[in-house]
Design a protein around this motif. Structure first.
Motif, PDB file in Angstrom:
ATOM      1  N   ARG A  34       0.821  -1.204   0.000  1.00 51.67           N
ATOM      2  CA  ARG A  34       0.000   0.000   0.000  1.00 51.67           C
ATOM      3  C   ARG A  34       0.868   1.272   0.000  1.00 51.67           C
ATOM      4  N   ARG A  88       2.382   1.708  -3.552  1.00 48.84           N
ATOM      5  CA  ARG A  88       1.380   2.156  -4.527  1.00 48.84           C
ATOM      6  C   ARG A  88       1.052   3.640  -4.332  1.00 48.84           C
ATOM      7  N   GLU A 100       1.562   6.512  -7.207  1.00 49.66           N
ATOM      8  CA  GLU A 100       0.487   7.417  -7.645  1.00 49.66           C
ATOM      9  C   GLU A 100       0.896   8.875  -7.490  1.00 49.66           C
ATOM     10  N   LEU A 103       7.661  -3.138  -5.881  1.00 53.33           N
ATOM     11  CA  LEU A 103       6.278  -3.612  -5.818  1.00 53.33           C
ATOM     12  C   LEU A 103       6.120  -4.957  -6.508  1.00 53.33           C
TER      13      LEU A 103
END
Length: 295
Positions: free
Chosen positions: A248, A251, A255, A290
């Motif tokens: 999380r 990510r 973003e 990731l």
């Protein structure tokens, strides 16, 4: 009689000191009792005090008559020989001597005695270096039976008292076979007796010591294995939540970086070529991390 009187009168007599200047400082009169005992000196030969304005020792002109009063002599704030000196404002300041000389001397002696009591006058000499102890007196690591036997053999080879001797009472046939014999422990030197006792002691307790050492090593190995197993169990219980939190976080960082590379506002600030290359390398690195977590 007249001749003797004339001789006495011709001898110059000491004139009494008196205040010659009528100038008085605008400052308030200085009371001696308000000062500390070490800040004034009431000795009649050199009566003086520390001027509160310039913190220097200044003589006091004591009045010769009851009408006049004691005053500080005029003095400067600079050192002697300075061009255009400035006179201290404490010059010609009135002084009220309301302290008895004997009382002042007693207070000063009590203060000196108290200070000497706090400060030790005992000479602390540097400790002399002691001679180095002998090899046998040094305390080292525990000695096992093999090392003790080697130390005894090396000592026997180098010591004339503990070295093997020729047996003169043996026959000619025995001399061809064995002509030497070791002295008993009572006739050896101090180091030889100590080494012999050490070798005998280590030989007697050697098996028990090795057994205890092996048991201790076995227990340490089992304890380390149990701690490692406990750590693995604890990590398995929280590894899933930690992995989800890492995914999380990566990510969210991706973003944010993608949004900074392609801002939605058309008139927003644009990144330079160097900033875009640096940001792109960070995005690639986060994507690899990731990907490793998703596997």
């Amino acid at each position: 009689m007249p001749t003797a009187l004339r001789e006495v009168e011709t001898v110059s007599r000491e004139r009494k000191r008196r205040t010659r200047s009528r100038t008085i400082s605008h400052l308030d009169a200085l009371v001696v009792s308000t000062l500390k005992p070490h800040e004034y000196d009431l000795d009649p030969t050199c009566i003086s005090l520390v001027c509160p304005s310039c913190r220097t020792w200044v003589p006091i002109r004591v009045a010769a008559t009851k009408r006049a009063t004691a005053k500080l002599v005029p003095h400067h704030t600079e050192t002697a020989g300075t061009e255009d000196p400035v006179r201290c404002p404490g010059s010609h300041r009135l002084v009220v001597i309301n302290v008895d000389m004997e009382r002042w001397r007693r207070r000063l002696e009590e203060g000196v005695a108290e200070t000497n009591g706090r400060r030790s006058d005992r000479v602390v000499r540097k400790p002399q270096a002691k001679p180095a102890p002998a090899v046998m007196q040094m305390i080292g690591a525990p000695v096992d039976d093999k090392k003790a036997r080697k130390l005894e053999e090396a000592h026997v080879k180098g010591c004339t008292t503990c070295s093997p001797r020729k047996d003169e009472n043996s026959s000619e046939q025995d001399k061809t076979r064995r002509t030497t014999s070791f002295p008993d422990i009572a006739s050896r030197c101090a180091d030889g007796r100590r080494l012999a006792q050490l070798a005998a002691h280590t030989k007697r307790v050697g098996p028990v010591r090795r057994k205890v050492q092996m048991e201790q090593e076995d227990w340490n190995d089992r304890r380390a294995w149990a701690l490692r197993l406990l750590h693995e169990q604890q990590w398995d219980a929280v590894s899933g939540a930690v992995r989800e939190a890492d995914v999380r976080r990566l990510r969210d960082q991706l973003e944010a970086m993608c949004w900074s590379m392609n801002p939605k506002t058309p008139n927003g600030p644009r990144l330079s070529a160097w900033e875009q290359a640096d940001l792109l390398s960070s995005v690639i690195l986060l994507a690899k991390q990731l990907d490793q977590l998703d596997r």
